[in-house]
Design an enzyme around this catalytic site. Structure first.
Site, mmCIF file in Angstrom:
data_model
loop_
_atom_site.group_PDB
_atom_site.id
_atom_site.type_symbol
_atom_site.label_atom_id
_atom_site.label_comp_id
_atom_site.label_asym_id
_atom_site.label_seq_id
_atom_site.Cartn_x
_atom_site.Cartn_y
_atom_site.Cartn_z
ATOM 1 N N ALA A 121 0.800 -1.225 0.000
ATOM 2 C CA ALA A 121 0.000 0.000 0.000
ATOM 3 C C ALA A 121 0.831 1.272 0.000
ATOM 4 C CB ALA A 121 -0.936 -0.002 1.203
ATOM 5 N N ASN A 179 1.957 -3.475 7.786
ATOM 6 C CA ASN A 179 2.878 -4.294 7.003
ATOM 7 C C ASN A 179 3.767 -3.446 6.101
ATOM 8 O OD1 ASN A 179 2.526 -7.228 7.508
ATOM 9 N ND2 ASN A 179 0.397 -6.791 7.008
ATOM 10 N N HIS A 207 -0.004 7.006 3.841
ATOM 11 C CA HIS A 207 1.368 6.650 4.211
ATOM 12 C C HIS A 207 2.333 7.663 3.602
ATOM 13 C CE1 HIS A 207 -0.189 2.804 5.594
ATOM 14 N NE2 HIS A 207 -0.736 2.613 4.406
#
Length: 256
Positions: A121, A179, A207
């Site tokens: 991601a 993760n 992120h």
């Protein structure tokens, strides 16, 4: 290439939808889950087969994709690579256990198996890997998620810092949420600095990566739509898995 899947949650469901839409260049042939009905429901959608045991899944599959949990990685994936079967690992946090990762690498090497880690991601991993050829001075990850994505509720609209520390610690405290920090750490060779923020004012999982090295400087921000099946998982994670599987069958390989 016949693909076996361990874990029939949101990522597996997205891959099945892609196969129904004709977007997969590989065959999702076998499904395994601790909940047999979950595996059967997904398999039936595309004329695949629900498998009752890991042994049978390994025997029949050309490659196995794990989309279950860090626990599944540690309990099942060593058996997969020891059997000489290639594997795609989505629960990358399990590999922050240095002893486990080194043992898994040796098992894979000894049995001619390859371990693939999708970018997941986040963006910029190709640059991070390239930067490692020189010197990396510092790398950090700031993750912002709606409280529901972190499985919590907040009493007001103020953001709350839930964690500040190293990626190895973050994946233990938030095994289903971060993760990406493991992928970034493994790509950079550094146990990266991580901050996790619950922010009720945002809708997407965000992120932000900062990287400085002898090559220069990189900043990326990825704002991800959550999976409708599981708010803890970004849709881009499933897209990344599908892209990697398709890449394996391509003559021209793009990216490092």
């Amino acid at each position: 290439m016949n693909i076996g899947i361990i874990g029939c949650g949101s990522i597996a469901k997205t891959l099945v939808n892609f196969q129904l839409e004709g977007k997969m260049d590989v065959n999702l042939a076998y499904f395994y889950d601790m909940n047999v009905e979950n595996a059967r429901q997904l398999a039936d959608k595309i004329g695949a087969k629900a498998i009752n045991s890991v042994d049978e899944l390994i025997e029949k599959s050309d490659l196995i994709l794990e989309s279950a949990s860090q626990g599944a990685v540690k309990s099942v994936i060593p058996q997969v690579v020891e059997s000489g079967v290639d594997v795609v690992i989505m629960s990358v946090g399990a590999l922050m256990d240095d002893e486990f990762r080194c043992n898994l690498e040796k098992l894979a090497s000894d049995n001619n198996a390859t371990i693939y880690l999708p970018t997941g991601a986040i963006t910029g991993i190709d640059t991070v890997k390239a930067a490692r050829m020189g010197e990396i001075y510092e790398v950090s990850l700031t993750t912002r998620k709606p409280p529901v994505s972190l499985g919590i509720t907040l009493d007001d609209d103020k953001e709350k810092v839930l964690f500040e520390g190293k990626a190895s610690e973050a994946v233990e405290k938030f095994p289903k949420n971060i993760n990406v920090s493991s992928t970034l750490s493994l790509a950079s060779g550094i146990n990266v600095d991580v901050k996790i923020i619950a922010d009720p004012k945002i809708k997407n999982n965000t992120h932000e990566i900062h990287l400085k090295g002898s090559f220069g400087e990189l900043t990326t921000i990825t704002s991800n739509v959550s999976s409708p099946e599981n708010p803890k998982t970004s849709m881009l994670a499933a897209f990344s898995a599908a892209s990697l599987l398709n890449k394996l069958s391509k003559t021209i390989q793009i990216g490092s």
